[in-house]
Motif scaffolding. Structure first.
Motif, PDB file in Angstrom:
ATOM      1  N   HIS A   1       0.803  -1.213   0.000  1.00 36.33           N
ATOM      2  CA  HIS A   1       0.000   0.000   0.000  1.00 36.33           C
ATOM      3  C   HIS A   1       0.843   1.274   0.000  1.00 36.33           C
TER       4      HIS A   1
ATOM      5  N   TRP B   1      -0.374  -2.291   6.993  1.00 36.46           N
ATOM      6  CA  TRP B   1      -1.541  -1.501   6.591  1.00 36.46           C
ATOM      7  C   TRP B   1      -2.771  -1.805   7.433  1.00 36.46           C
ATOM      8  N   GLU B   2      -3.067  -3.083   7.617  1.00 41.22           N
ATOM      9  CA  GLU B   2      -4.272  -3.453   8.370  1.00 41.22           C
ATOM     10  C   GLU B   2      -4.127  -3.170   9.860  1.00 41.22           C
TER      11      GLU B   2
ATOM     12  N   PRO C   1      -4.713   1.213  11.787  1.00 41.19           N
ATOM     13  CA  PRO C   1      -5.858   1.831  12.492  1.00 41.19           C
ATOM     14  C   PRO C   1      -5.961   1.419  13.960  1.00 41.19           C
TER      15      PRO C   1
ATOM     16  N   ARG D   1      -3.945   6.956   7.771  1.00 41.41           N
ATOM     17  CA  ARG D   1      -4.357   5.612   8.200  1.00 41.41           C
ATOM     18  C   ARG D   1      -4.388   5.471   9.719  1.00 41.41           C
TER      19      ARG D   1
END
Length: 271
Positions: free
Chosen positions: A127, A194-195, A198, A226
Motif C-alpha cells: 500500500h 496496513w491493516e 488503524p 491511516r
C-alpha cells in the motif's frame, strides 16, 4: 554493557542514557546499529531517558543466520529490551525501518507506547509508495563505492556533505556479516502493517523530508491518514536523514510533541 534476551534466546545489546525524564525508545534504520542516532541522541538525552538498541545482526547483538528477521520480530526484540531495562511504558521514535518496527510495537502493544513518532518511513510495499527503479538500480550496482555515493546523496543534501566530511553512521553498520545484511533487507521489504495501522491508539506524529527519494515522501500522508488522529509535518528540503541534517528544526519538533504528552498527563492528574 547490558544485554536483553529475545524470545528466541538472541542476545540484544542496548544502552540507556539521559536525564530522569520520561523513557524514549529510539529505533534505527535498516542494517544499522544504535550508532544511527549518534548525531542527535545527546539532544534527546537532555530531556528524556533515551534507550537505543542494536538490532539482531548489528552492533554487539547476536547475529543468527536464521529466519528470525522481520519487522514484527524486531518489535518483539524491542519489547525484550524495554522489559530488561525495567521500562513499562515509553515514547517511541522510529525512523526508516525503525518506523516500520515502531508501527508493530504501537499497534500490538498499546499499553507500552506513550507517544509515537514515525520518521521517513512507510506502511509497506503493498500500500506504500516504493522508491523508483532508477534508485534501486543505482543502489544495486556492483561498484560498492559508487553505490555508497548514491546512498550518501539520498541521505543528505550536497551542501551538507560538503560541510560535513563524515563519518556517516546512517550508511550502515560496517561490522554486519553479509547474511545479516541480506536478512535486514528482506525484513524491511516484506513489511506490511496496513491493516494494523488503524489499531494504533498512541498520539502519533509523522515526519518526513520533502525531498526524500529513498523512502518517498508520498508515504507520509498515507501513514497519517491511516492512523487515527495522526499529525503530519514535512521538513522542507530534507532528504532521508532529515533527523540529522535538519536536527535544528526536527529535534525540537519531535521533542515538543513528546513532551506535550507529559504536560497533558500532569494537568489531568492535578485536575
Amino acid at each position: 554493557m547490558p544485554f536483553a534476551t529475545a524470545p528466541d534466546g538472541t542476545a540484544l545489546h542496548y544502552e540507556v542514557h539521559g536525564t530522569d525524564g520520561p523513557p524514549l525508545l529510539l529505533l534505527s534504520g535498516q542494517s544499522n546499529s544504535h550508532r544511527w542516532w549518534d548525531a542527535v541522541r545527546a539532544d534527546f538525552a537532555a530531556r528524556f531517558t533515551t534507550v537505543v538498541m542494536d538490532y539482531r545482526g548489528t552492533g554487539a547483538s547476536d547475529r543468527p543466520d536464521t529466519d528470525s528477521y522481520s519487522t514484527p520480530g524486531f518489535a518483539a526484540d524491542a519489547l525484550a529490551v524495554l522489559d530488561h531495562a525495567g521500562i513499562g511504558r515509553a515514547h517511541v521514535y522510529g525512523t526508516s525501518m525503525g518506523g516500520r518496527v515502531a508501527q508493530w510495537l504501537a499497534a500490538g502493544h498499546p499499553e507500552r507506547v506513550g507517544r509515537l513518532v514515525l520518521g521517513c518511513t512507510s506502511p509497506g510495499a503493498p500500500h506504500g509508495v516504493e522508491r523508483g527503479p532508477e534508485v534501486r538500480r543505482a543502489l544495486a550496482q556492483p561498484d560498492a563505492e559508487a553505490a555508497r555515493r548514491v546512498l550518501l546523496d539520498l541521505m543528505y543534501t550536497p551542501a551538507y556533505t560538503a560541510a560535513h566530511p563524515g563519518p556517516f553512521p546512517t550508511l550502515g553498520d560496517p561490522s554486519m556479516p553479509p547474511h545479516a545484511r541480506r536478512r535486514h533487507l528482506r525484513a524491511s521489504a516484506a513489511h506490511d502493517a496496513w491493516e494494523a495501522l488503524p489499531r494504533i491508539a498512541a498520539p502519533t506524529l509523522v515526519v518526513h523530508g520533502t525531498d526524500d527519494r529513498f523512502n518517498p515522501t508520498a508515504n507520509a500522508p498515507l501513514l497519517a491518514g491511516r492512523i487515527p488522529g495522526a499529525r503530519l509535518r514535512l521538513i522542507p528540503g530534507a532528504r532521508h536523514a532529515y533527523f540529522e541534517e535538519f536536527a535544528s528544526s526536527a529535534t525540537p519538533l519531535v521533542a515538543d510533541f513528546l513532551r506535550d504528552g507529559e504536560v497533558a498527563a500532569t494537568a489531568s492528574a492535578h485536575a
